[in-house]
Motif scaffolding. Structure first.
Motif, PDB file in Angstrom:
ATOM      1  N   ALA A 126       0.816  -1.209   0.000  1.00  0.00           N
ATOM      2  CA  ALA A 126       0.000   0.000   0.000  1.00  0.00           C
ATOM      3  C   ALA A 126       0.853   1.264   0.000  1.00  0.00           C
ATOM      4  N   SER A 127       2.050   1.170   0.558  1.00  0.00           N
ATOM      5  CA  SER A 127       2.847   2.377   0.769  1.00  0.00           C
ATOM      6  C   SER A 127       4.018   2.527  -0.184  1.00  0.00           C
ATOM      7  N   PHE A 128       4.442   1.437  -0.835  1.00  0.00           N
ATOM      8  CA  PHE A 128       5.654   1.479  -1.640  1.00  0.00           C
ATOM      9  C   PHE A 128       5.387   0.926  -3.031  1.00  0.00           C
ATOM     10  N   SER A 129       6.055   1.526  -4.012  1.00  0.00           N
ATOM     11  CA  SER A 129       5.988   0.978  -5.362  1.00  0.00           C
ATOM     12  C   SER A 129       6.767  -0.331  -5.412  1.00  0.00           C
ATOM     13  N   MET A 130       6.614  -1.060  -6.496  1.00  0.00           N
ATOM     14  CA  MET A 130       7.336  -2.321  -6.637  1.00  0.00           C
ATOM     15  C   MET A 130       8.840  -2.079  -6.739  1.00  0.00           C
ATOM     16  N   LEU A 131       9.230  -0.975  -7.384  1.00  0.00           N
ATOM     17  CA  LEU A 131      10.651  -0.616  -7.424  1.00  0.00           C
ATOM     18  C   LEU A 131      11.176  -0.354  -6.019  1.00  0.00           C
ATOM     19  N   GLN A 132      10.453   0.424  -5.247  1.00  0.00           N
ATOM     20  CA  GLN A 132      10.900   0.730  -3.891  1.00  0.00           C
ATOM     21  C   GLN A 132      10.962  -0.531  -3.027  1.00  0.00           C
ATOM     22  N   ALA A 133       9.995  -1.425  -3.187  1.00  0.00           N
ATOM     23  CA  ALA A 133      10.015  -2.670  -2.423  1.00  0.00           C
ATOM     24  C   ALA A 133      11.213  -3.535  -2.815  1.00  0.00           C
ATOM     25  N   THR A 134      11.585  -3.514  -4.097  1.00  0.00           N
ATOM     26  CA  THR A 134      12.760  -4.266  -4.559  1.00  0.00           C
ATOM     27  C   THR A 134      14.024  -3.769  -3.868  1.00  0.00           C
ATOM     28  N   ILE A 135      14.148  -2.453  -3.741  1.00  0.00           N
ATOM     29  CA  ILE A 135      15.322  -1.876  -3.079  1.00  0.00           C
ATOM     30  C   ILE A 135      15.307  -2.163  -1.586  1.00  0.00           C
ATOM     31  N   MET A 136      14.150  -2.075  -0.968  1.00  0.00           N
ATOM     32  CA  MET A 136      14.055  -2.265   0.480  1.00  0.00           C
ATOM     33  C   MET A 136      14.420  -3.684   0.902  1.00  0.00           C
ATOM     34  N   ARG A 137      14.125  -4.676   0.061  1.00  0.00           N
ATOM     35  CA  ARG A 137      14.445  -6.046   0.470  1.00  0.00           C
ATOM     36  C   ARG A 137      15.938  -6.359   0.399  1.00  0.00           C
ATOM     37  N   LEU A 138      16.727  -5.429  -0.117  1.00  0.00           N
ATOM     38  CA  LEU A 138      18.175  -5.617  -0.147  1.00  0.00           C
ATOM     39  C   LEU A 138      18.838  -5.247   1.177  1.00  0.00           C
ATOM     40  N   LYS A 139      18.110  -4.587   2.071  1.00  0.00           N
ATOM     41  CA  LYS A 139      18.689  -4.187   3.346  1.00  0.00           C
ATOM     42  C   LYS A 139      19.137  -5.419   4.124  1.00  0.00           C
ATOM     43  N   GLY A 140      20.346  -5.352   4.645  1.00  0.00           N
ATOM     44  CA  GLY A 140      20.911  -6.494   5.353  1.00  0.00           C
ATOM     45  C   GLY A 140      21.919  -7.265   4.535  1.00  0.00           C
ATOM     46  N   LEU A 141      21.986  -6.982   3.229  1.00  0.00           N
ATOM     47  CA  LEU A 141      22.988  -7.601   2.368  1.00  0.00           C
ATOM     48  C   LEU A 141      24.200  -6.681   2.260  1.00  0.00           C
ATOM     49  N   ASP A 142      25.381  -7.273   2.122  1.00  0.00           N
ATOM     50  CA  ASP A 142      26.622  -6.506   2.018  1.00  0.00           C
ATOM     51  C   ASP A 142      26.817  -6.117   0.554  1.00  0.00           C
ATOM     52  N   MET A 143      26.409  -4.914   0.212  1.00  0.00           N
ATOM     53  CA  MET A 143      26.467  -4.505  -1.189  1.00  0.00           C
ATOM     54  C   MET A 143      26.494  -2.989  -1.324  1.00  0.00           C
ATOM     55  N   GLN A 144      26.851  -2.547  -2.523  1.00  0.00           N
ATOM     56  CA  GLN A 144      26.850  -1.134  -2.840  1.00  0.00           C
ATOM     57  C   GLN A 144      25.424  -0.648  -3.076  1.00  0.00           C
ATOM     58  N   GLN A 145      25.310   0.673  -3.290  1.00  0.00           N
ATOM     59  CA  GLN A 145      24.011   1.246  -3.600  1.00  0.00           C
ATOM     60  C   GLN A 145      23.508   0.697  -4.935  1.00  0.00           C
ATOM     61  N   PRO A 146      22.219   0.366  -5.024  1.00  0.00           N
ATOM     62  CA  PRO A 146      21.686  -0.177  -6.286  1.00  0.00           C
ATOM     63  C   PRO A 146      21.842   0.804  -7.444  1.00  0.00           C
ATOM     64  N   ARG A 147      21.977   0.245  -8.640  1.00  0.00           N
ATOM     65  CA  ARG A 147      22.004   1.032  -9.871  1.00  0.00           C
ATOM     66  C   ARG A 147      20.813   0.626 -10.727  1.00  0.00           C
ATOM     67  N   LEU A 148      20.147   1.623 -11.282  1.00  0.00           N
ATOM     68  CA  LEU A 148      18.943   1.373 -12.069  1.00  0.00           C
ATOM     69  C   LEU A 148      19.224   1.460 -13.559  1.00  0.00           C
ATOM     70  N   ILE A 149      18.497   0.659 -14.318  1.00  0.00           N
ATOM     71  CA  ILE A 149      18.448   0.785 -15.767  1.00  0.00           C
ATOM     72  C   ILE A 149      16.984   0.982 -16.131  1.00  0.00           C
ATOM     73  N   CYS A 150      16.659   2.102 -16.774  1.00  0.00           N
ATOM     74  CA  CYS A 150      15.269   2.330 -17.141  1.00  0.00           C
ATOM     75  C   CYS A 150      15.186   3.076 -18.459  1.00  0.00           C
ATOM     76  N   ASN A 151      13.990   3.159 -18.981  1.00  0.00           N
ATOM     77  CA  ASN A 151      13.769   3.871 -20.230  1.00  0.00           C
ATOM     78  C   ASN A 151      13.857   5.372 -20.013  1.00  0.00           C
ATOM     79  N   GLU A 152      14.309   6.071 -21.026  1.00  0.00           N
ATOM     80  CA  GLU A 152      14.432   7.529 -20.990  1.00  0.00           C
ATOM     81  C   GLU A 152      13.144   8.193 -20.513  1.00  0.00           C
TER      82      GLU A 152
END
Length: 478
Positions: A32-58
């Protein structure tokens, strides 16, 4: 490890909520509160990784940037494709960029429009796959199937290949119903999730081996890229010359180093309204009601009401979706065919496939609340500190009435303030701009009148958001 989130696609099977300029990955479908993109990023919390990089259409760049901004990721890298070329080229340009610092990171390839209910289980599977990727393997995540599904490709499991991983016996196309039943019963087949993990160098090495034409085009596109704010624009001509292909066809089905890590985490790609009904919480009658909905003698039905009351009587197994400018009624068994309506809208050159009545811009939002043969009325909201482009129109005049806040208006050679309950007039051909100098949103009513009222009647003279300063069509008007 670097997460690469692919955020292309239009989600045509989820029309009328998902549209070409505002597709499903940017919508709060499952949360209800987050887009699917935002939910994808949020589920990465807790993993040892850099900031996500996006690929999208212009044409989705400002939607993506705004959603990242709301998550405190204003400086995240967003790579822009001038047009979709499927997943193999998209990941190639991300891999090329990832190597430019001199490192050879592991890339976690994700889609922005997947639902994962067990996020802890997802992170555990990622960590199990990491040693395989570090060792030079190309990892595919195979979803443990819950039922015979004809809408997904499958991966057949081979012998064990270390802890929690298996060699890939083969990838198979979307099966018919009987074949899907055989796959699930065997216990050897998994849904192909479209998520992968590998070192950047290994992907580029295998892509160069099997599809050197794609790799060459992507290197050329990256060699001549441009950076605009935090957007990275690949060279348009070089990228459009790149052949289209998926990671699966171009690399994973051909490489000798593919392995699979099982994923049993409540996964769905939310590919249709019936799929969304499947994963949603239901009432005692099997209904999913969102918004202002009243149901009587209604069962196993999905109703999404955005702007008005939707009432149902004596219905079963239906999909009903109401938006400001369109209503969909479909049988759940035919949910995959919604895309045919979108194709028909395109063929008839109707705008309902392209965008909603309410349209988001980098400076705010406008809603086309009324229109006729020679007039159009919009409700415009401008964010604090934001400014529309300096522009002019050949075919329409505009009246602006401020409802809330204060507007700084440039009207020809004059610049002045317009406050609540005041109005101003912009003649045809007059160079003008609108700005919100205040700290609260500026809301106004715009009345356009003239012989042509299309969004492509804009001569853009200067702009704060990197939009081309010229007469624009649909593409650059966003």
């Amino acid at each position: 490890m670097i997460p690469i989130i692919m955020s292309g696609g239009t989600g045509s099977r989820l029309w009328p909520l998902s549209r070409q300029l505002n597709p499903k990955q940017f919508l709060p479908l499952a949360e209800a509160s987050f887009s699917m993109l935002q939910a994808t990023i949020m589920r990465l919390k807790g993993l040892d990784m850099q900031q996500p990089r996006l690929i999208c259409n212009e044409e989705h760049r400002f939607l993506a940037a705004e959603q990242l901004r709301k998550m405190g990721m204003e400086n995240a890298s967003i790579m822009l494709e001038p047009a979709g070329r499927n997943t193999a080229p998209a990941v190639a340009i991300a891999a090329i960029q990832a190597q430019e610092s001199g490192d050879d990171p592991v890339l976690l390839i994700l889609a922005a429009d997947h639902l994962i209910q067990d996020e802890a289980g997802f992170r555990a599977s990622v960590n199990k796959a990491l040693p395989q990727a570090e060792a030079g393997k190309l990892v595919a995540f195979g979803v443990v199937p819950t039922h015979p599904e004809t809408g997904y490709g499958y991966i057949q499991r081979g012998p064990a290949a270390g802890d929690s991983a298996f060699a890939v016996q083969r990838f198979v196309e979307k099966p018919d119903t009987d074949t899907a039943r055989e796959y699930v019963a065997s216990g050897e087949f998994f849904w192909n999730s479209g998520m992968f993990m590998f070192r950047a160098s290994r992907y580029l090495e295998e892509l160069g081996k099997f599809r050197p034409d794609i790799l060459e085009a992507c290197r050329a596109a990256m060699d001549n890229r441009e950076t605009d704010m935090h957007f990275i624009r690949v060279d348009r001509e070089a990228f459009l010359a790149c052949p289209e292909d998926s990671i699966d066809y171009a690399v994973m089905e051909r490489t000798a180093d593919a392995v699979m890590v099982p994923l049993d985490v409540g996964w769905s790609d939310i590919g249709s309204w019936s799929a969304l009904w499947d994963v949603s919480k239901k009432d005692e009658q099997g209904n999913v009601f969102k918004g202002d909905v009243m149901g009587e003698q209604t069962a196993n039905t999905y109703v999404h009401a955005e702007h008005r009351l939707v009432a149902t009587v004596g219905l079963e197994d239906l999909i009903i979706v109401e938006t400001k400018d369109a209503v969909l009624v479909a049988h759940k068994d035919k949910a995959q065919d919604v895309k045919r309506i979108v194709e028909q809208l395109k063929a008839e050159k109707r705008t309902e496939y392209l965008n909603h009545r309410e349209v988001y811009r980098p400076w705010g939002v406008y809603d086309s609340i009324d229109n006729g043969q020679r007039y159009q009325v919009k409700r415009i909201t401008v964010k604090p500190g934001a400014k529309l482009s300096v522009q002019m129109h050949h075919h329409r005049a505009e009246h602006w009435i401020v409802v809330c806040g204060t507007a700084r208006v440039t009207n020809g050679d004059e610049t002045y303030m317009v406050t609540e309950n005041e109005s101003t007039y912009i003649p045809i051909g007059q160079v003008h701009s609108l700005e919100n100098p205040g700290v609260i949103p500026l809301e106004l009513i715009e009345v356009q009148s003239g012989s042509y009222l299309g969004e492509d009647d804009i001569v853009r003279l200067s702009d704060n958001y990197g939009r081309v300063p010229e007469k624009t069509g649909t593409k650059s008007a966003v």
